[in-house]
Motif scaffolding. Structure first.
Motif: not given
Length: 148
Positions: A14-29, A33-41, A132-134
């Protein structure tokens, strides 16, 4: 490893690609899969966990590989070499992902600092200081992950 259940994502290749602040894409075969988290952390924690799972899957796949290639090199040496190459490839991809994250978080931190300078003395300043602290914390986490 040769037979997967329906609904599984083979992480070894699989290839994991990080998009903007809360999105990332997991590509396999061929599937993405476009995934979104609730926060950057949370996004960073997901990406780190997926990278670790990918490294584990790669090692498991390596140990169950019965390709049958005959070479004059002893089997033990071949296994060690293949394992080292796979490990290095995984680490290179992890470093690339961390580099992208550090660049993204560094740019976001720089933007936040610029906005904070523009808002000196205003009531919005407290919210900007929290932002800024976050961002600084996320940048530190990402930097430490890359160093580790």
């Amino acid at each position: 490893m040769a037979h997967t259940c329906r609904g599984t994502i083979p992480l070894a290749k699989a290839h994991i690609e990080v998009g903007d602040t809360c999105h990332f894409v997991l590509t396999s075969e061929g599937r993405s899969y476009h995934l979104k988290a609730t926060s950057e952390g949370e996004c960073q924690r997901w990406v780190s966990a997926l990278q670790q799972a990918k490294a584990n899957a790669t090692l498991l796949m390596h140990h169950s590989d019965d390709s049958g290639d005959e070479t004059p090199v002893p089997q033990e040496d071949r296994v060690l070499t293949q394992g080292a190459l796979k490990s290095l490839a995984t680490k290179l991809e992890d470093l690339s992902t961390c580099n992208e994250l550090i660049g993204k978080h560094g740019a976001a931190l720089q933007r936040s600092l610029s906005e904070l300078e523009d808002l000196r003395g205003s009531t919005e300043g407290t919210d900007k200081v929290k932002a800024v602290n976050e961002r600084a914390t996320l940048f530190r986490i990402t930097s430490n992950a890359m160093i580790n």
